[in-house]
Design a protein around this motif. Structure first.
Motif, PDB file in Angstrom:
ATOM      1  N   GLN A   1      26.043  38.395  64.683  1.00 43.97           N
ATOM      2  CA  GLN A   1      26.616  39.119  65.813  1.00 43.97           C
ATOM      3  C   GLN A   1      27.409  38.236  66.763  1.00 43.97           C
ATOM      4  OE1 GLN A   1      23.212  41.135  67.486  1.00 43.97           O
ATOM      5  NE2 GLN A   1      23.511  42.902  66.160  1.00 43.97           N
ATOM      6  N   SER A   2      27.044  36.957  66.834  1.00 44.87           N
ATOM      7  CA  SER A   2      27.708  36.067  67.788  1.00 44.87           C
ATOM      8  C   SER A   2      28.772  35.184  67.141  1.00 44.87           C
ATOM      9  CB  SER A   2      26.671  35.189  68.492  1.00 44.87           C
ATOM     10  OG  SER A   2      26.057  34.318  67.560  1.00 44.87           O
ATOM     11  N   GLY A   3      28.928  35.304  65.815  1.00 45.08           N
ATOM     12  CA  GLY A   3      29.927  34.498  65.130  1.00 45.08           C
ATOM     13  C   GLY A   3      29.515  33.046  64.937  1.00 45.08           C
ATOM     14  N   ARG A   4      28.239  32.776  65.077  1.00 45.08           N
ATOM     15  CA  ARG A   4      27.747  31.407  64.872  1.00 45.08           C
ATOM     16  C   ARG A   4      27.613  31.138  63.373  1.00 45.08           C
ATOM     17  NH1 ARG A   4      26.100  29.223  69.799  1.00 45.08           N
ATOM     18  NH2 ARG A   4      25.563  30.754  71.367  1.00 45.08           N
ATOM     19  N   THR A   5      27.718  29.871  63.026  1.00 43.07           N
ATOM     20  CA  THR A   5      27.671  29.462  61.622  1.00 43.07           C
ATOM     21  C   THR A   5      26.437  28.616  61.347  1.00 43.07           C
ATOM     22  OG1 THR A   5      28.856  27.408  62.049  1.00 43.07           O
ATOM     23  CG2 THR A   5      30.202  29.375  61.571  1.00 43.07           C
ATOM     24  N   ASN A   6      26.237  28.321  60.057  1.00 44.32           N
ATOM     25  CA  ASN A   6      25.148  27.420  59.679  1.00 44.32           C
ATOM     26  C   ASN A   6      25.348  26.058  60.334  1.00 44.32           C
ATOM     27  OD1 ASN A   6      24.424  29.571  58.123  1.00 44.32           O
ATOM     28  ND2 ASN A   6      24.331  28.447  56.199  1.00 44.32           N
ATOM     29  N   SER A   7      26.587  25.638  60.487  1.00 40.13           N
ATOM     30  CA  SER A   7      26.878  24.369  61.157  1.00 40.13           C
ATOM     31  C   SER A   7      26.427  24.396  62.617  1.00 40.13           C
ATOM     32  CB  SER A   7      28.376  24.052  61.089  1.00 40.13           C
ATOM     33  OG  SER A   7      28.770  23.845  59.757  1.00 40.13           O
ATOM     34  N   ASP A   8      26.594  25.543  63.266  1.00 42.72           N
ATOM     35  CA  ASP A   8      26.134  25.673  64.654  1.00 42.72           C
ATOM     36  C   ASP A   8      24.614  25.537  64.728  1.00 42.72           C
ATOM     37  OD1 ASP A   8      28.753  26.169  65.634  1.00 42.72           O
ATOM     38  OD2 ASP A   8      28.536  28.311  65.165  1.00 42.72           O
ATOM     39  N   LEU A   9      23.936  26.162  63.770  1.00 39.61           N
ATOM     40  CA  LEU A   9      22.476  26.057  63.732  1.00 39.61           C
ATOM     41  C   LEU A   9      22.064  24.618  63.446  1.00 39.61           C
ATOM     42  CD1 LEU A   9      19.730  27.506  63.913  1.00 39.61           C
ATOM     43  CD2 LEU A   9      19.904  27.924  61.447  1.00 39.61           C
ATOM     44  N   ALA A  10      22.759  23.975  62.523  1.00 38.55           N
ATOM     45  CA  ALA A  10      22.450  22.578  62.198  1.00 38.55           C
ATOM     46  C   ALA A  10      22.619  21.690  63.427  1.00 38.55           C
ATOM     47  CB  ALA A  10      23.350  22.091  61.071  1.00 38.55           C
ATOM     48  N   GLU A  11      23.666  21.921  64.173  1.00 38.15           N
ATOM     49  CA  GLU A  11      23.893  21.131  65.394  1.00 38.15           C
ATOM     50  C   GLU A  11      22.768  21.352  66.400  1.00 38.15           C
ATOM     51  OE1 GLU A  11      27.113  20.965  69.020  1.00 38.15           O
ATOM     52  OE2 GLU A  11      27.860  21.403  67.000  1.00 38.15           O
ATOM     53  N   LEU A  12      22.343  22.591  66.547  1.00 35.98           N
ATOM     54  CA  LEU A  12      21.272  22.906  67.491  1.00 35.98           C
ATOM     55  C   LEU A  12      19.942  22.287  67.063  1.00 35.98           C
ATOM     56  CD1 LEU A  12      20.482  24.582  70.047  1.00 35.98           C
ATOM     57  CD2 LEU A  12      19.857  26.411  68.456  1.00 35.98           C
ATOM     58  N   LEU A  13      19.641  22.375  65.762  1.00 32.63           N
ATOM     59  CA  LEU A  13      18.340  21.909  65.271  1.00 32.63           C
ATOM     60  C   LEU A  13      18.327  20.429  64.893  1.00 32.63           C
ATOM     61  CD1 LEU A  13      17.238  24.954  63.102  1.00 32.63           C
ATOM     62  CD2 LEU A  13      16.791  24.506  65.530  1.00 32.63           C
TER      63      LEU A  13
ATOM     64  N   SER B   1      19.985  18.810  62.214  1.00 31.26           N
ATOM     65  CA  SER B   1      20.480  18.403  60.897  1.00 31.26           C
ATOM     66  C   SER B   1      20.764  19.633  60.038  1.00 31.26           C
ATOM     67  CB  SER B   1      19.482  17.493  60.182  1.00 31.26           C
ATOM     68  OG  SER B   1      18.418  18.224  59.626  1.00 31.26           O
ATOM     69  N   ARG B   2      21.728  19.461  59.139  1.00 32.76           N
ATOM     70  CA  ARG B   2      22.092  20.542  58.220  1.00 32.76           C
ATOM     71  C   ARG B   2      20.947  20.866  57.257  1.00 32.76           C
ATOM     72  NH1 ARG B   2      26.516  23.256  56.870  1.00 32.76           N
ATOM     73  NH2 ARG B   2      27.884  21.972  58.143  1.00 32.76           N
ATOM     74  N   PRO B   3      20.287  19.860  56.648  1.00 33.72           N
ATOM     75  CA  PRO B   3      19.179  20.191  55.737  1.00 33.72           C
ATOM     76  C   PRO B   3      18.055  20.973  56.436  1.00 33.72           C
ATOM     77  CG  PRO B   3      19.847  17.916  55.412  1.00 33.72           C
ATOM     78  CD  PRO B   3      20.584  18.415  56.615  1.00 33.72           C
ATOM     79  N   ARG B   4      17.756  20.611  57.672  1.00 31.91           N
ATOM     80  CA  ARG B   4      16.705  21.318  58.409  1.00 31.91           C
ATOM     81  C   ARG B   4      17.108  22.773  58.646  1.00 31.91           C
ATOM     82  NH1 ARG B   4      15.746  18.159  63.225  1.00 31.91           N
ATOM     83  NH2 ARG B   4      14.721  16.802  61.737  1.00 31.91           N
ATOM     84  N   ALA B   5      18.355  22.997  59.049  1.00 35.78           N
ATOM     85  CA  ALA B   5      18.825  24.362  59.285  1.00 35.78           C
ATOM     86  C   ALA B   5      18.776  25.178  58.001  1.00 35.78           C
ATOM     87  CB  ALA B   5      20.246  24.336  59.856  1.00 35.78           C
TER      88      ALA B   5
ATOM     89  N   ARG C   1      10.929  25.915  55.534  1.00 39.92           N
ATOM     90  CA  ARG C   1      10.381  25.137  56.637  1.00 39.92           C
ATOM     91  C   ARG C   1      10.107  26.096  57.787  1.00 39.92           C
ATOM     92  NH1 ARG C   1      11.596  19.704  59.463  1.00 39.92           N
ATOM     93  NH2 ARG C   1      12.259  19.031  57.393  1.00 39.92           N
ATOM     94  N   ALA C   2       8.960  25.912  58.436  1.00 42.82           N
ATOM     95  CA  ALA C   2       8.604  26.748  59.581  1.00 42.82           C
ATOM     96  C   ALA C   2       9.307  26.259  60.844  1.00 42.82           C
ATOM     97  CB  ALA C   2       7.093  26.727  59.787  1.00 42.82           C
ATOM     98  N   LEU C   3       9.580  27.189  61.734  1.00 43.10           N
ATOM     99  CA  LEU C   3      10.110  26.817  63.042  1.00 43.10           C
ATOM    100  C   LEU C   3       9.048  26.051  63.819  1.00 43.10           C
ATOM    101  CD1 LEU C   3      11.748  30.199  64.066  1.00 43.10           C
ATOM    102  CD2 LEU C   3      12.973  28.072  63.610  1.00 43.10           C
ATOM    103  N   THR C   4       9.460  25.014  64.497  1.00 43.44           N
ATOM    104  CA  THR C   4       8.551  24.290  65.385  1.00 43.44           C
ATOM    105  C   THR C   4       8.726  24.844  66.797  1.00 43.44           C
ATOM    106  OG1 THR C   4      10.173  22.600  65.969  1.00 43.44           O
ATOM    107  CG2 THR C   4       8.793  22.184  63.995  1.00 43.44           C
ATOM    108  N   MET C   5       7.823  24.519  67.674  1.00 46.69           N
ATOM    109  CA  MET C   5       7.952  24.991  69.054  1.00 46.69           C
ATOM    110  C   MET C   5       9.209  24.408  69.704  1.00 46.69           C
ATOM    111  SD  MET C   5       5.854  27.302  69.533  1.00 46.69           S
ATOM    112  CE  MET C   5       6.224  27.573  71.239  1.00 46.69           C
TER     113      MET C   5
ATOM    114  N   LEU D   1      16.321  27.485  70.460  1.00 47.78           N
ATOM    115  CA  LEU D   1      16.932  28.772  70.116  1.00 47.78           C
ATOM    116  C   LEU D   1      16.864  29.743  71.284  1.00 47.78           C
ATOM    117  CD1 LEU D   1      15.555  28.980  66.496  1.00 47.78           C
ATOM    118  CD2 LEU D   1      17.990  29.057  67.099  1.00 47.78           C
ATOM    119  N   ASN D   2      15.768  29.693  72.012  1.00 50.54           N
ATOM    120  CA  ASN D   2      15.616  30.566  73.176  1.00 50.54           C
ATOM    121  C   ASN D   2      16.536  30.123  74.311  1.00 50.54           C
ATOM    122  OD1 ASN D   2      13.793  30.798  75.964  1.00 50.54           O
ATOM    123  ND2 ASN D   2      14.020  32.689  74.791  1.00 50.54           N
ATOM    124  N   ARG D   3      16.533  28.858  74.608  1.00 51.34           N
ATOM    125  CA  ARG D   3      17.310  28.328  75.728  1.00 51.34           C
ATOM    126  C   ARG D   3      18.818  28.409  75.474  1.00 51.34           C
ATOM    127  NH1 ARG D   3      16.260  22.705  75.638  1.00 51.34           N
ATOM    128  NH2 ARG D   3      18.058  22.658  74.271  1.00 51.34           N
TER     129      ARG D   3
END
Length: 132
Positions: free
Chosen positions: A70-82, A84-88, A96-100, A106-108
Motif C-alpha cells: 500500500q505504501s510502495g515500499r520495497t524489499n530493499s526498504d525493509l532491508a534498510e530498516l532491519l 540487512s537484505r538476508p534478514r528482511a 526468522r521471527a521478528l525481534t522486539m 516497524l512501529n516507529r
C-alpha cells in the motif's frame, strides 16, 4: 433527525444500509440535516459491525507485506530498516521471527501497529514445513 433508530439486529442493519445508500450517489452538503443524518447512520452501522463482525488483524508478516504494497515500499526498504537484505528476506519468507527491536522499528518508522506485529504467527522450517 428523521427516523433514526438503534441497530439491534440484522433487519435494523439492513434498514440502515438502505438508508445511507442514497447518500453515496448524492452526497449531502456538509452541515446540512441530511449530512448529519448520514453521519449518525454511519456511526450506528460502524458500531454494529464492530460489535458483531470482529475482523481479525492480519498476522505480522501479512501486515508488513500489506503495508509495503500500500505504501510502495520495497524489499530493499525493509532491508534498510532491519539492517540487512538476508534478514528482511528471512522475515518475509517466515524463516526468522521478528525481534522486539524489529517490532519497534516497524512501529516507529512505518507506523505498523505494535499490537499487530507482536501476535503469534507460524514460521517455515527450511524444508517448507510449519513451526508455530
Amino acid at each position: 433527525m428523521k427516523d433514526i433508530r438503534p441497530i439491534r439486529d440484522e433487519a435494523d442493519y439492513d434498514w440502515a444500509l438502505s438508508e445511507i445508500e442514497k447518500y453515496f450517489d448524492d452526497e449531502p452538503k456538509r452541515g446540512s440535516p441530511a449530512a448529519d443524518r448520514f453521519e449518525v447512520l454511519l456511526g450506528l452501522i460502524d458500531a454494529y459491525e464492530a460489535k458483531h463482525w470482529d475482523i481479525e488483524a492480519p498476522d505480522p508478516i501479512e501486515a508488513i507485506k500489506l503495508h509495503m504494497s500500500q505504501s510502495g515500499r520495497t524489499n530493499s526498504d525493509l532491508a534498510e530498516l532491519l539492517g540487512s537484505r538476508p534478514r528482511a528476506t528471512e522475515i518475509l519468507k517466515r524463516r526468522r521471527a521478528l525481534t522486539m527491536d524489529m517490532v519497534r522499528k516497524l512501529n516507529r518508522d512505518w507506523h505498523i501497529p505494535a499490537e499487530v506485529l507482536i501476535q503469534p504467527y507460524h514460521l517455515e522450517k527450511q524444508n517448507g514445513s510449519r513451526v508455530s
